[in-house]
Design a protein around this motif. Structure first.
Motif, PDB file in Angstrom:
ATOM      1  N   ASP A 165      -2.242   4.323   4.853  1.00 26.00           N
ATOM      2  CA  ASP A 165      -1.880   2.951   4.495  1.00 26.00           C
ATOM      3  C   ASP A 165      -1.813   2.075   5.740  1.00 26.00           C
ATOM      4  O   ASP A 165      -2.195   0.900   5.723  1.00 26.00           O
TER       5      ASP A 165
ATOM      6  N   LEU B 280       0.829  -1.206   0.000  1.00 24.72           N
ATOM      7  CA  LEU B 280       0.000   0.000   0.000  1.00 24.72           C
ATOM      8  C   LEU B 280       0.860   1.252   0.000  1.00 24.72           C
ATOM      9  O   LEU B 280       0.557   2.234  -0.692  1.00 24.72           O
TER      10      LEU B 280
ATOM     11  N   THR C  19      -6.119   0.649  -3.987  1.00 24.86           N
ATOM     12  CA  THR C  19      -6.206   0.451  -2.536  1.00 24.86           C
ATOM     13  C   THR C  19      -7.543  -0.167  -2.157  1.00 24.86           C
ATOM     14  O   THR C  19      -7.606  -1.119  -1.363  1.00 24.86           O
TER      15      THR C  19
END
Length: 415
Positions: free
Chosen positions: A110, A28, A41
């Motif tokens: 993330d 990520l 994502t």
């Protein structure tokens, strides 16, 4: 005596697949995406939720993801993670640094998605220990303040089970291993304002034939610095930041306009309105004093609400975190001047708890100047939105544990 929620949380997170979570996080981090463009994502999160057994829907509010796990009778709990990155060029030097030019996960989203993924898998694997319904939300566009409202407008609470409580957390600077909880106000409101100064352009050799908007804009910026110091009471917290000033095209051309972009941080509607009025007055006054040919254009743009934790919900969450991690790990730093759009998920008055997980690596924290002065050290280490922001991966398992224990504090669990 440790509560059932804490005991079960510790049991469900005793054998977390940390290496796999680290790999997921690094992936990520390498591939950040800006607000409302979080397609990769969102797909990665959705895939993990489906594999864990969640009824998963993509494209909510644009790029949002919703996973639902119904597990018998009981309360409904929503866990949220934001997904978007920032237009920041990464300078961490990490081997898994961003491969997208000019875009970086400089705010830890993330990490948030990884925490949510780990919690989703642990709670699904341990569903024999609890009952109720989990609603997991991967939210887009937190950085622009659009995502939560877009998901609500797209039927978040109508198309999916309406939660009785919302829970969310955020990575923050500070020695890794602390959990910041504040009952009541924890995050401030944010308001963007754009000002256009209208001048009369001309040649740099003949300033007398022009009205210079650059000079006027400079006076406005300088005068705005007195708004907080002279117009906001000392008991009220407020920040005014001029983040951008733009004008001109060449060295010897006096332009016809200048643009100023600024941001207000406030903790009450009254202070916000007072500051907006002051900005309007200062801009108009300076333009009038300069003889500008037109009044300034002033646009009040995007804003974020204050984040105010429900006191009972927050105390309950902080209590279970204290049981899981130890009372010495819980602190109340009071309200921060940062802002969030998370409260907009609470449409209709759903109670929520929002907290911080400190994430500065030990070597960075221990070598930061300031000694025992916490504030000096905090100012010295990379913070959110810094191109050097790099949370310690040692927070992966604890961040999963905070969400799992928080959820279990509100779901039905055995004694």
């Amino acid at each position: 005596m440790t509560s059932a929620a804490a005991r079960i949380a510790l049991d469900l997170t005793a054998d977390l697949p940390v290496p796999a979570l680290e790999d997921f996080y690094r992936d990520l981090h390498r591939h950040p995406e800006l607000s409302l463009r979080e397609h990769r994502t969102a797909a990665a999160l959705a895939e993990r939720l489906r594999k864990a057994g969640y009824d998963t829907t993509e494209g909510v509010g644009g790029t949002g993801v919703v996973g639902v796990l119904r597990n018998g009778d009981g309360p409904t709990v929503l866990l949220r993670a934001d997904m978007d990155a920032l237009p920041v060029a990464e300078r961490t030097g990490l081997p898994y640094a961003s491969v997208t030019d000019g875009v970086m996960h400089a705010c830890g989203h993330d990490l948030h998605v990884t925490w949510l993924t780990g919690a989703a898998e642990a709670l699904a694997a341990g569903r024999d220990a609890w009952s109720g319904t989990l609603v997991l939300v991967g939210q887009p566009a937190e950085e622009t303040g659009e995502g939560a409202a877009r998901m609500v407008a797209d039927g978040l609470h109508e198309r999916f089970p309406r939660p009785g409580v919302l829970l969310a957390q955020h990575a923050a600077p500070g020695p890794a291993g602390l959990y910041a909880h504040s009952p009541g106000l924890i995050m401030s409101a944010s308001t963007d304002i754009d000002i256009v100064v209208h001048g009369r352009g001309g040649h740099g050799s003949r300033p007398e034939a022009t009205v210079d908007p650059v000079v006027t804009a400079a006076y406005i910026v300088t005068r705005l610095q007195t708004v907080v110091s002279r117009e906001v009471a000392a008991r009220d917290s407020a920040v005014l930041t001029v983040g951008r000033i733009e004008a001109g095209t060449r060295h010897n051309i006096i332009p016809s306009e200048a643009r100023i972009s600024l941001n207000l941080r406030t903790q009450s509607p009254q202070v916000r309105e007072r500051m907006i009025a002051a900005v309007r007055r200062v801009a108009a006054g300076e333009c009038a004093a300069a003889g500008c040919p037109a009044e300034p254009g002033i646009t009040v743009g995007s804003d974020f609400p204050v984040t105010v934790n429900d006191a009972d919900t927050e105390r309950r969450t902080a209590a279970v975190h204290g049981e899981v991690f130890g009372a010495g790990t819980i602190l109340d730093p009071g309200p921060a001047m940062g802002s969030e759009d998370f409260p907009r998920l609470a449409a209709g008055g759903i109670p929520y708890s929002y907290w911080f997980v400190t994430s500065t690596p030990a070597d960075v924290w221990n070598t930061a100047p300031g000694g025992d002065d916490l504030m000096t050290r905090l100012a010295a280490v990379p913070s959110n939105h810094s191109p050097h922001f790099a949370p310690d991966l040692c927070t992966l398992a604890p961040g999963v544990r905070t969400l799992v224990s928080g959820a279990l504090a509100f779901l039905s669990v055995g004694g």
